[in-house]
Design an enzyme around this catalytic site. Structure first.
Site, PDB file in Angstrom:
ATOM      1  N   GLY A 110       0.829  -1.205   0.000  1.00  0.00           N
ATOM      2  CA  GLY A 110       0.000   0.000   0.000  1.00  0.00           C
ATOM      3  C   GLY A 110       0.859   1.249   0.000  1.00  0.00           C
ATOM      4  CG  LEU A 148      -5.277   6.736 -17.112  1.00  0.00           C
ATOM      5  CD1 LEU A 148      -6.794   6.608 -17.170  1.00  0.00           C
ATOM      6  CD2 LEU A 148      -4.834   8.140 -17.514  1.00  0.00           C
ATOM      7  CE  LYS A 201      -6.640   4.049 -12.006  1.00  0.00           C
ATOM      8  NZ  LYS A 201      -5.610   5.002 -11.557  1.00  0.00           N
ATOM      9  NE  ARG A 244      33.448   0.163  14.097  1.00  0.00           N
ATOM     10  CZ  ARG A 244      34.337   0.364  13.120  1.00  0.00           C
ATOM     11  NH1 ARG A 244      34.088  -0.064  11.895  1.00  0.00           N
ATOM     12  NH2 ARG A 244      35.458   0.999  13.348  1.00  0.00           N
ATOM     13  CD  GLU A 301      21.652   2.406   1.902  1.00  0.00           C
ATOM     14  OE1 GLU A 301      20.955   2.837   0.961  1.00  0.00           O
ATOM     15  OE2 GLU A 301      22.884   2.584   1.980  1.00  0.00           O
ATOM     16  CG  PHE A 348      24.003   5.261   5.223  1.00  0.00           C
ATOM     17  CD1 PHE A 348      23.830   6.645   5.135  1.00  0.00           C
ATOM     18  CD2 PHE A 348      25.289   4.765   5.184  1.00  0.00           C
ATOM     19  CE1 PHE A 348      24.928   7.502   5.011  1.00  0.00           C
ATOM     20  CE2 PHE A 348      26.385   5.608   5.054  1.00  0.00           C
ATOM     21  CZ  PHE A 348      26.208   6.975   4.969  1.00  0.00           C
ATOM     22  NE  ARG A 378      35.329   5.251  12.454  1.00  0.00           N
ATOM     23  CZ  ARG A 378      36.445   5.857  12.867  1.00  0.00           C
ATOM     24  NH1 ARG A 378      36.450   6.562  13.966  1.00  0.00           N
ATOM     25  NH2 ARG A 378      37.555   5.757  12.165  1.00  0.00           N
TER      26      ARG A 378
END
Lengths: 609, 609
Positions: B116, B180, B240, B308, B356, B381, B463
């Site tokens: 949707g 359309l 359509k 990390r 991503e 990101f 990091r």
């Protein structure tokens, strides 16, 4: 030196300076810079990039967008070669306080926008090119250096489609096909034919070259100038780390300074101090649109009007008052009512189709040139462009984003179309303004004020009708609120669709002897902290009620306003807590407990407790 | 009836039922359903879609994704024709409590995901097809019905590229080119040749047909079955509102029931009650991966480790313990350290390159089939995929998203790479979990628990290195916290990088006679409200400190935990308030006032005040 030698020498200087800058910083992306050095050298030295370096804001200047923002060492080396910065400043790269940040930002002119989140530069370049063609009507060119890795971002293809659809021959994308991403080879590697087929299938003029053959590069740029009916994409086969054997075309060399920069500089022929006399553009002034004048629309108190309709009407009126206002929409202009603007000011309307990232990027591009964009779609679908909005704040962009169909109150369409996280996500954008008017008169006044509002503004709009409560002649200001009813038992802080509900609840409660103060907090960021604090001082409890998830919305903005206040009453948040389905608006408001009945029940509980 | 007649009759039934359902609802998208009715009729009646309707969870079943989710009337009409729902339920379309929402969601089996928000179905279909090919190793097919308007979404092209790169011949995209959109013609209109050129340039097998010619449709599906080395895109020219003159191929007929449904139904030949016997798949069981077993990694207290890295090591170990855990990364696996998983479990690692949206969509697709995906990139990101995450919550998806490089503490790369709005945006996802461990041992334990966590989980990673403070044998639970130091002058609530800073501040303050309690709130949602409330009860002030913008993060989560508490001390929020630039991590923490010195200064002020 021959021209060819000058190109080559400048390319080597750009490489050397990229190596030097990143070595001085101890970080950065020299190898990603070295691959594109020849492409940029010819762009500058060949006189293709037209910049008035004495007047970096000259409206006739070309625009250079580094979509591959991590090639910032190359970008800053260009600025040095052009005499815009000196060598001392180049050595401040990535240091605290330097204008030369890890990725380019507008802190260093003439940088138009921040890049560094891949896939954003080209869509923004499309916006600037649209401004040149349709608004400024100046023949500046937009040159956009793209990485090959970022061609995997869908936003690039939104841009590629829109550039072709709009026949933006003033836009050139230069793809630095160095084959190597951060960890491995890209999906297409050096298969330039497949890049070319894609570009052509999307309607671009496509040129494939060896990106280290300066004569081929020059020919490509000459070809660009001759194409007048479509954008051109130059796919240049390059080598990452070109010119230094220790890193050239090798994996594992992304995003780190060279191990032995002195040797690399020697291999590149040593330091140089070439200065490029950039070609200046012909003088030109931006087009101005004639306007008819007029006034903002207004409505009578007690009328029932959807704020999205008020948005469309107010924006249209604003477009008649000011020639710098422009509108964009994501192919839902009959829902957001920006179609009214299109009908009245077609030359300042931009149809962005179902491409929200490109819509926001185009708006960023238009405001680069001083235009005042309002971009609209369903608020839920602005979430598609969240990374662009985040980056727009770093770009110091002035953007107005209008999101309609907020919350469960849209009804039958169901949760995919309901914005329920929009207040939270927009509040968390640096320097943002978040407004959620409850009626048409508020909306009209806020639309007009947003035109001069710096930063990122989000205007949350309703699908359904609400009661006009704000008199047309009452001043509505960003950072303000409206107290609809006084009382000191409980303060109900509402916004948007819940204001009508809060007023109805207060009427019920009054019959029961509970005096509710009702505050319409149409300005959520900045919030009217003074009014909120006074309510907390005066009342035994505070209820917040919003058509939004509980996190990060109105309720938390109210808590934030009261954070430093030690002595304050309980704050009870009413918000949407279960995933809604389809239903009638009033059914869904009731189910969420944010209708008049839910508010009254909460107030009774607090009064009893 | 001949086969052709059966196709046609079923197509008309799907149209009639689409008209009926939307008329009963008083809203919906019948015309967008009617264009694709013949395409779906042949898919069902021709035996191409293999569904075991008695066992909708049969792992061998094909998957049918309505990327154009607004064609839900058609989708539900298919479910009726297949005997999955009855006509009475069809008439509940869009009513409160109905499983048949305005746009499809998994509330109605066998719907895999919510659609949707345009441009999401195909990328998710790629994920399911990847699961079929590489994980389940079952030859189910994924059929994805797409709208032509949504081809403007960049995410579609991410999907198209990944499907080709992975040679997903088990994936078929059916593009309903009805020309359309909501307000106007699409950019390509009925130019099927240009669609075809694009699909082929991206590496797909492409077929163009008249989407109302059932024999051509059947041939196209037969051709699909014969292609074994690439995905197939069927571009079908359709109208359509096909079949009803009052709406057929007319603008302005989007998203509304027909004005005269009775007449339309007559024009379509009246109601029918055809039942399709769907072809059943051959029995098959999903592949299971052999695992070696082992234990989660752990570290000694006082070691300095980046969370990390702990993520990469823990995920790799988890992959050895459980065969259902899979990993995806956005081409930064040497930064997120998911490369460790790739090296150990290559067959369960998915390289999603710089895409991503496709990464999150693929993860959604993999979990549809019961796999346990962990997807990682820089936290900044993940904002690129925010709409996908929002929709994933509606899809009831179980996803783990790991975002590294949070906050200003990343240092030199600058703000484009710094996640500073991620806590806010993920907190505002319905049913989400938001974790921000401060050390390696916490990280490892949380990674393991997330494998069984329902809903959307976000793990925020650092990091730089932090001090291991959590003993390896101490249990770390979601919803918990760690009190690192007791005290009752002031409570300092920290998370992630600011925990080390808070401890250092507390040590300084202790020398000055200020007893600070230090709480490591690694679980931000759910937050350990009990511990926060106790701290507010015991201490004269609360300080929150986070490497994040002030809005929607840890500070507001703490305020939320204290909202209903009337009697509580002031809460002072330390957060990043100015746009950072580049600099050393410690310089940027200091500049933001969220280092030990800033925390101590705030505590002193509060103690004095």
């Amino acid at each position: 030196m021959t021209e060819t030698e000058r190109f080559r020498e400048l390319g080597q200087q750009l490489r050397v300076d990229s190596v030097r800058a990143s070595s001085a910083a101890g970080s950065g992306h020299p190898t990603s810079s070295m691959s594109a050095a020849d492409l940029m050298a010819v762009l500058l030295e060949g006189g293709y990039l037209r910049w008035d370096v004495d007047q970096l804001t000259n409206p006739a200047n070309d625009h250079l967008i580094f979509s591959k923002g991590h090639a910032s060492p190359l970008y800053y080396s260009i600025l040095k070669a052009a005499g815009i910065i000196d060598d001392a400043e180049l050595s401040t790269f990535r240091q605290l306080g330097s204008r030369l940040e890890g990725h380019p930002t507008p802190r260093i002119p003439p940088t138009d926008v921040a890049t560094g989140s891949l896939g954003q530069g080209l869509p923004i370049a499309v916006g600037i090119a649209l401004a040149g063609r349709r608004l400024d009507r100046i023949d500046y060119r937009v040159w956009c250096l793209c990485g090959d890795s970022e061609m995997a971002e869908g936003s690039m293809w939104e841009a590629i489609e829109h550039a072709a659809f709009n026949r933006l021959s003033n836009l050139t994308a230069i793809i630095d096909v160095n084959r190597l991403g951060q960890t491995r080879e890209t999906m297409l590697g050096w298969d330039l034919d497949r890049y070319r087929a894609r570009a052509e299938a999307f309607g671009w003029h496509a040129i494939t070259i060896d990106g280290h053959d300066v004569e081929a590069i020059k020919s490509a740029y000459d070809e660009v100038l001759a194409v007048t009916d479509r954008p051109t994409m130059i796919m240049a086969k390059t080598m990452k780390g070109r010119g230094v054997k220790a890193v050239e075309d090798l994996p594992g060399k992304h995003g780190k300074p060279l191990d032995n920069p002195e040797e690399a500089i020697r291999e590149l022929g040593g330091e140089r101090d070439l200065r490029v006399q950039l070609r200046r553009p012909d003088p030109a002034e931006p087009h101005e649109f004639a306007v008819a004048g007029g006034e903002l629309p207004s409505w009578d108190v007690d009328e029932a009007v959807a704020t999205r309709l008020a948005y469309g009407e107010a924006l249209t009126a604003l477009g008649s008052i000011r020639g710098d206002v422009v509108a964009l929409d994501g192919e839902v202009s009959n829902s957001t009512h920006s179609e009214l603007f299109r009908e009245a000011h077609e030359d300042r309307y931009f149809e962005m189709f179902i491409a929200e990232q490109q819509m926001v990027a185009a708006a960023i591009g238009l405001q680069v040139r001083g235009w005042v964009p309002f971009a609209s779609t369903f608020a839920a679908f602005l979430s598609r462009a969240y990374d662009f909005v985040r980056m727009a704040a770093i770009s110091q962009a002035n953007l107005r984003l209008a999101g309609s169909h907020a919350g469960v109150s849209i009804g039958e369409d169901g949760p995919s179309q309901m914005a329920l996280e929009d207040i939270a996500s927009f509040r968390a954008i640096h320097g943002s303004t978040v407004l959620h008017p409850s009626d048409a008169n508020q909306t009209a006044q806020l639309v007009a004020q947003l035109a001069d509002r710096p930063g990122i503004s989000f205007l949350r709009l309703l699908r359904g009708k609400t009661t006009v409560r704000t008199p047309a002649d009452e001043k509505v200001i960003i950072g303000g609120s409206r107290t609809l009813r006084d009382g000191d038992s409980v303060a109900i802080v509402a916004c948007g669709i819940t204001v009508d509900q809060a007023v109805a609840a207060a009427e019920t409660l009054a019959d029961e002897g509970i005096d509710a103060r009702v505050i319409d907090a149409y300005s959520i960021k900045p919030i009217d902290a003074e009014t909120i604090r006074a309510a907390a001082r005066d009342c035994g409890a505070v209820i917040t009620v919003e058509d939004h998830w509980p996190e990060g919305g109105l309720g938390e903005a109210v808590l934030e306003a009261l954070a430093e206040t030690g002595d304050r009453p309980p704050v009870h948040k009413l918000a949407v807590r279960q995933m809604p389905g389809s239903g009638k608006p009033e059914e869904l408001l009731r189910q969420a407990g944010i209708d008049a009945e839910g508010i009254a029940a909460a107030a009774r509980n607090l009064a009893a407790g």
